[in-house]
Design a protein around this motif. Sequence first.
Motif, PDB file in Angstrom:
ATOM      1  N   PRO A   1       0.803  -1.231   0.000  1.00 21.00           N
ATOM      2  CA  PRO A   1       0.000   0.000   0.000  1.00 21.00           C
ATOM      3  C   PRO A   1       0.833   1.278   0.000  1.00 21.00           C
ATOM      4  N   ALA A   2       1.899   1.327   0.819  1.00 23.24           N
ATOM      5  CA  ALA A   2       2.719   2.535   0.863  1.00 23.24           C
ATOM      6  C   ALA A   2       3.465   2.736  -0.452  1.00 23.24           C
ATOM      7  N   ARG A   3       3.937   1.646  -1.039  1.00 28.66           N
ATOM      8  CA  ARG A   3       4.663   1.766  -2.302  1.00 28.66           C
ATOM      9  C   ARG A   3       3.729   2.175  -3.436  1.00 28.66           C
ATOM     10  N   LEU A   4       2.502   1.666  -3.396  1.00 24.29           N
ATOM     11  CA  LEU A   4       1.521   2.067  -4.400  1.00 24.29           C
ATOM     12  C   LEU A   4       1.188   3.546  -4.260  1.00 24.29           C
ATOM     13  N   ALA A   5       1.104   4.027  -3.019  1.00 26.67           N
ATOM     14  CA  ALA A   5       0.830   5.447  -2.803  1.00 26.67           C
ATOM     15  C   ALA A   5       1.970   6.294  -3.354  1.00 26.67           C
ATOM     16  N   ALA A   6       3.212   5.839  -3.149  1.00 19.51           N
ATOM     17  CA  ALA A   6       4.358   6.577  -3.688  1.00 19.51           C
ATOM     18  C   ALA A   6       4.327   6.593  -5.212  1.00 19.51           C
ATOM     19  N   LEU A   7       3.955   5.467  -5.818  1.00 24.34           N
ATOM     20  CA  LEU A   7       3.861   5.412  -7.275  1.00 24.34           C
ATOM     21  C   LEU A   7       2.786   6.375  -7.772  1.00 24.34           C
ATOM     22  N   ARG A   8       1.671   6.450  -7.066  1.00 23.77           N
ATOM     23  CA  ARG A   8       0.596   7.358  -7.497  1.00 23.77           C
ATOM     24  C   ARG A   8       1.028   8.815  -7.365  1.00 23.77           C
ATOM     25  N   GLY A   9       1.875   9.104  -6.372  1.00 19.19           N
ATOM     26  CA  GLY A   9       2.432  10.449  -6.288  1.00 19.19           C
ATOM     27  C   GLY A   9       3.304  10.764  -7.488  1.00 19.19           C
ATOM     28  N   ALA A  10       4.091   9.777  -7.923  1.00 19.96           N
ATOM     29  CA  ALA A  10       4.930   9.962  -9.108  1.00 19.96           C
ATOM     30  C   ALA A  10       4.074  10.133 -10.360  1.00 19.96           C
ATOM     31  N   LEU A  11       2.956   9.405 -10.439  1.00 18.71           N
ATOM     32  CA  LEU A  11       2.042   9.560 -11.575  1.00 18.71           C
ATOM     33  C   LEU A  11       1.529  10.994 -11.652  1.00 18.71           C
ATOM     34  N   GLN A  12       1.157  11.520 -10.510  1.00 18.63           N
ATOM     35  CA  GLN A  12       0.637  12.891 -10.484  1.00 18.63           C
ATOM     36  C   GLN A  12       1.708  13.884 -10.925  1.00 18.63           C
ATOM     37  N   ASP A  13       2.931  13.673 -10.441  1.00 13.79           N
ATOM     38  CA  ASP A  13       4.025  14.574 -10.818  1.00 13.79           C
ATOM     39  C   ASP A  13       4.286  14.544 -12.323  1.00 13.79           C
ATOM     40  N   GLU A  14       4.110  13.367 -12.942  1.00 11.87           N
ATOM     41  CA  GLU A  14       4.385  13.199 -14.371  1.00 11.87           C
ATOM     42  C   GLU A  14       3.172  13.493 -15.245  1.00 11.87           C
ATOM     43  N   GLY A  15       2.036  13.770 -14.630  1.00  9.67           N
ATOM     44  CA  GLY A  15       0.822  14.014 -15.399  1.00  9.67           C
ATOM     45  C   GLY A  15       0.295  12.773 -16.095  1.00  9.67           C
ATOM     46  N   LEU A  16       0.475  11.615 -15.458  1.00  8.06           N
ATOM     47  CA  LEU A  16       0.042  10.348 -16.025  1.00  8.06           C
ATOM     48  C   LEU A  16      -1.180   9.812 -15.302  1.00  8.06           C
ATOM     49  N   ALA A  17      -2.014   9.110 -16.052  1.00 11.62           N
ATOM     50  CA  ALA A  17      -3.180   8.459 -15.448  1.00 11.62           C
ATOM     51  C   ALA A  17      -2.842   7.078 -14.923  1.00 11.62           C
TER      52      ALA A  17
END
Length: 600
Positions: free
Chosen positions: A15-31
């Motif tokens: 869960p924590a790693r998935l949350a970090a990945l979703r933060g990176a998605l937001q930074d990159e403008g990716l869905a």
Amino acid sequence: MFQSFDDTATPEAGPARLAALRGALQDEGLAGFLVPRADAHQGEYVAERDARLAWLTGFTGSAGFCIALQEIAGIFVDGRYRVQVKAQVDTDHFTPVDWPETKPADWIRTQLPEGGAVGFDPWLYTAEQIETLEQGLKGSGITLRPTANLIDGIWPDQPEPPQGQISSYPVEFAGRDHESKRAEMARELREAGHRAAIITLPDSIAWALNIRGSDIPRNPVPHAFAILQDTGHLTLFVDAAKLDDTLRAHLGGEVLTRPVNAFAPALRSLTGPVRLDKSWVPVWVVQQLDEAGVARAWGDEPPILPKACKNDAEIAATREAHLRDGAALCEFLAWFDAQAPGTITEIDVVTRLEQCRRASGKLLDISFDTIAGSGPHGALAHYRVTHKSNRTLENGDLLVLDGGGQYLDGTTDITRTLPVGDVGAEESAAFTRVLQGMIAISRLRWPGGLAGRDLDAIARYPLWLADQDYNHGTGHGVGVHLCVHEGPQRLSRISHVPFKPGMIVSNEPGYYREGAFGIRIENLVVVTEAEPLPGGDQTGKLCFETLNWVPIDRRLIEAEMLTAAERGWLNDYHARCREKIAPRLGEDAANWLMRATAAL
């Protein structure tokens, strides 16, 4: 021990790693972001550095992928892993998806109705994979965007790339020197009008240059890339730390070694057409050629088919490896039958079997982590025992024992299903149906030109008559002191590659009942030309030669279910087991073998 029993799955960290990945998605403008179980060489087994799927999700199976979106993360697994995935991931955060029944593009379209950009690492996806995905997303407003690997950006203690030494492979086992191999492949390139070919599969490089590596446990292959010219010259892009003077002398003057960071400039400087294998080449390679305006053409990596069609020396070597391995397994089985139910565990089984293989003095590694699934664990086709999951073998259990060895002269793989004490009639009936399918493949004769898709159903027919089946292919290709899973040949309903003499493939039907038991029987077989039959009116038939010689447990066979031909095949097989293996055994194991191979 080559095999460890540590539990490497970390679902609690997901869960924590998935949350970090979703933060990176937001930074990159990716869905979303695609996370495969793959490396830049498309290997089934990956180095620790490349175990991104396991790091993110906890799932440690050898096939699968994750599509992580902002609101849902689907983890796609095939029939071999649908029980395992539920135990290894946090299903509150990762949603198991049945694949290939559910197509990734269809799933993404459903989850992203408003469209968006989904990122992927162009090193980890092949041209064919991305082409298929883009076709499935056409008209959806969803695009695929090559990007840096977002997992690498959030993995703080990611291991370094492997630096395994490379060694030469003896020509007595290879059957040909690498000069002649390169000359033949170059001639084929010239005939096709191709100036060069890109080779990214580690086992293709190992075969082509008669070398072996140590970057991946269980698979003696090097991580490297290669460009083969139509002159026969080859440039190997590899870390210099993996080479020594002996290896450089083996490669000779027509093989140039360069660092991996020279690969991109070399690609951009090529004169086309350059052959690329759409099934294996990373998108990154295609990008380099396209950006430099280098003409390219799709085609098989030049070593693919020659590697699959073993020569006489390779077949002779692998026969010897299987006899040695068969003797080790018979020594183990004699020990196993002397253990009372309730006195040994799955780890005891794995440990003892590895000891028996090591006793030959020629075991270099196991060819994959040994599967020793008892009772309900047997229903997990690729079960790997850990200290946490370890189970005592109890009366009435079935044990699925699947393992193999890496020897200098061959790669072995064999599965036997064994009874622990008294086993029920339902299990014995299912075992006999699996045996009938395995015998059917063993006895098969077929006209040239047929592929795995044409033969796979023959192994399933006895099970289908009882409304039973199994969720994996009937067989995979196998290398000679290379990968235990080798393409392009497969005994599978999805394989279109025609069988040719010299191809080695497994013959392993099974049956699995979730939460109860599993059954699998496996021998390796090699395609050979069939002798004409009296009264026949066709020539050019092919057949399988069996490589493994280890008894099939007669205590699980419902003899009245077998036809006379099936019974005859089994009795002949067991007689040949005695003939080939008994001289290699100690007294106790030889006596056991005589009892285990008595005629039905």
